[in-house]
Design an enzyme around this catalytic site. Sequence first.
Site, mmCIF file in Angstrom:
data_model
loop_
_atom_site.group_PDB
_atom_site.id
_atom_site.type_symbol
_atom_site.label_atom_id
_atom_site.label_comp_id
_atom_site.label_asym_id
_atom_site.label_seq_id
_atom_site.Cartn_x
_atom_site.Cartn_y
_atom_site.Cartn_z
ATOM 1 N N ASP A 342 0.914 -1.236 0.074
ATOM 2 C CA ASP A 342 0.066 0.017 -0.017
ATOM 3 C C ASP A 342 0.832 1.303 0.027
ATOM 4 O O ASP A 342 0.269 2.288 0.383
ATOM 5 C CB ASP A 342 -0.911 0.143 1.082
ATOM 6 C CG ASP A 342 -1.822 -1.375 1.467
ATOM 7 O OD1 ASP A 342 -2.398 -1.550 0.387
ATOM 8 O OD2 ASP A 342 -1.607 -1.779 2.359
ATOM 9 N N SER A 367 2.477 6.848 1.210
ATOM 10 C CA SER A 367 1.742 5.707 1.788
ATOM 11 C C SER A 367 0.265 5.897 1.346
ATOM 12 O O SER A 367 -0.377 7.068 1.560
ATOM 13 C CB SER A 367 1.727 6.206 3.280
ATOM 14 O OG SER A 367 0.912 5.362 4.082
ATOM 15 N N ARG A 368 -0.315 4.977 0.753
ATOM 16 C CA ARG A 368 -1.750 5.214 -0.057
ATOM 17 C C ARG A 368 -2.630 4.955 1.227
ATOM 18 O O ARG A 368 -3.718 5.520 0.797
ATOM 19 C CB ARG A 368 -1.849 4.251 -0.910
ATOM 20 C CG ARG A 368 -0.767 4.225 -2.061
ATOM 21 C CD ARG A 368 -1.024 3.570 -3.296
ATOM 22 N NE ARG A 368 0.125 3.618 -4.330
ATOM 23 C CZ ARG A 368 0.881 2.850 -4.207
ATOM 24 N NH1 ARG A 368 0.797 1.591 -3.537
ATOM 25 N NH2 ARG A 368 2.021 2.814 -5.008
ATOM 26 N N VAL A 369 -2.762 4.472 2.331
ATOM 27 C CA VAL A 369 -3.885 4.116 3.302
ATOM 28 C C VAL A 369 -3.652 5.156 4.542
ATOM 29 O O VAL A 369 -4.628 5.179 5.217
ATOM 30 C CB VAL A 369 -4.218 2.801 3.447
ATOM 31 C CG1 VAL A 369 -4.748 2.172 2.113
ATOM 32 C CG2 VAL A 369 -3.248 2.056 3.980
#
Length: 511
Positions: A342, A367-369
């Site tokens: 992620d 950081s995608r989430v």
Amino acid sequence: MTKVDSETGAWLERSRAALARTDLVPRGEAVGRVVSVADGIARVSGLPDVRLDELLVFEDGCSGFARTLDADEISAVLLDDGLTVEAGSRVTGTNEVMRVPVGPGLLGRVVDPLGRPLDEGPPIVAEAYQPIERAAPSIIDRDLVASPLDTGLLVVDALFALGRGQRELIVGDRATGKTSIAVDAIVNQKHSDVICVYVAVGQRATAVERVIESVRQHGAMERCIFVVASAAASPGLQWVAPFAGFTIAEYFRDRGGHALIVIDDLTKHAATHRELALLTREPPGREAYPGDVFYVHARLLERAAKLSAKLGGGSLTALPVAETDAGNLSAYIPTNLISITDGQIVLDTRLFAANQRPAIDVGLSVSRVGGKAQRPALRDVAGRIRLDYAQFLELEMFTRFGGISDTRVKAQIAHGERIRALLSQPRFSGLGPDQQVALLAALGDGVFDVLPIGAIANVRARLAEQAATDPAKSIETLDESTRARLVETIRRLAVDVGKPPPETPPQGTPP
Ligand code: ATP
Ligand code: MG
């Protein structure tokens, strides 16, 4: 139980002892023979009923697992060095897959990927034995990643916040500080409710020793489990290690707890996978890796999850590490891992050489989430720095050779240099969430703009000392008065360590 002759029974007894498991039953009716053995792989004939991944036991008590099944022979991967296994040795199946001990009895221990102690401590007291390959939680069983996992590293927590249940890749060239980031994150959990599992795959034994020693010295050992298959371990054990680590960590996740797993590193795991595949004559694909290497890592990392409230709400966060060659992120394994995770924290050799520690490339990392899991207070104050910092890096490039006359640009560069000084951080000096908010709020209010750059490290060091002794508080949302109070604390600290700031401090970020 199947009836077995006394000799088969005797070697099974030795295997039971070696694997610290009492529940193994041989396939008594079939005993195979080793046809050939080399490089940690045994070709075995005479076991037509053996299934894929089945645990096999050899005459000398050595164990292995079935990796490829051909019509008249199988390839078995040996789990020990297997020096006593030779052509003609007898083998039997066990009707079982590989399992590892799980439970709180492992906390503070160093074990090999089959759960056998490596730390000269007492035998492991297992609550249960779980298979190393377990299904990842389904979509329905999961919840949104919503609470933060604090690493104590300002640059990570502020810019690339991690959430509990997230998978974040740490990727970079050799000796750029990959392990250090992961170990800092582990050490920072000593006051939290997170259990840490560090899996070493193919690392030098001395490097692993250093990691264990530093975790012990910083008092985080009781919350930590080390699963070690160093470079000297058999390829079979190295292959098993990440799966075993996940199973050990899942025990805590499945009971409503929170766990963090570090896999150091998956590039070496991929190399081991390729080695085993080539030795068992699987067709090679891109870069000679077998076609299923993506699937192996995807099904592994998919086991990191935030579970739904119905299943206890536990979480397992994964920090896999990958090594690049000359910064080449588009090589096969790094791209695979980037697309499975992620987000990634990218470390850069040039930044490392320029003494930026941690040497994180802010442009390539993401950081995608985690952003959604970040504390609102921290998000408030961190929002601006990414843009300010990116602008500064560009300006710095353009103005490297010429004198700058524009005062606005000068101020922007001076501010950027202070952001950089603030974001670099020595090892083992984790900051609590409230301290991070205070520092960034003070940065936003220009407190550091009047300080010499060298003094910023001192302010941060003082705060880190406080964080170590007084970790409990954390500010969730930031109101005006709290913000003013925090900035004031930093300003006073700045007066202590550096040149005093002016009477009326400038408001807001410089243009
Ligand atoms: P390898 O490729 O060998 O596994 P690595 O990328 O894991 O290396 P580390 O071993 O973590 O890198 O770090 C390399 C060196 O950089 C170590 O000597 C470590 O002490 C130093 N280092 C890393 N981070 C920091 C930091 N924040 N402050 C000071 N020194 C650091
Ligand atoms: Mg390392």
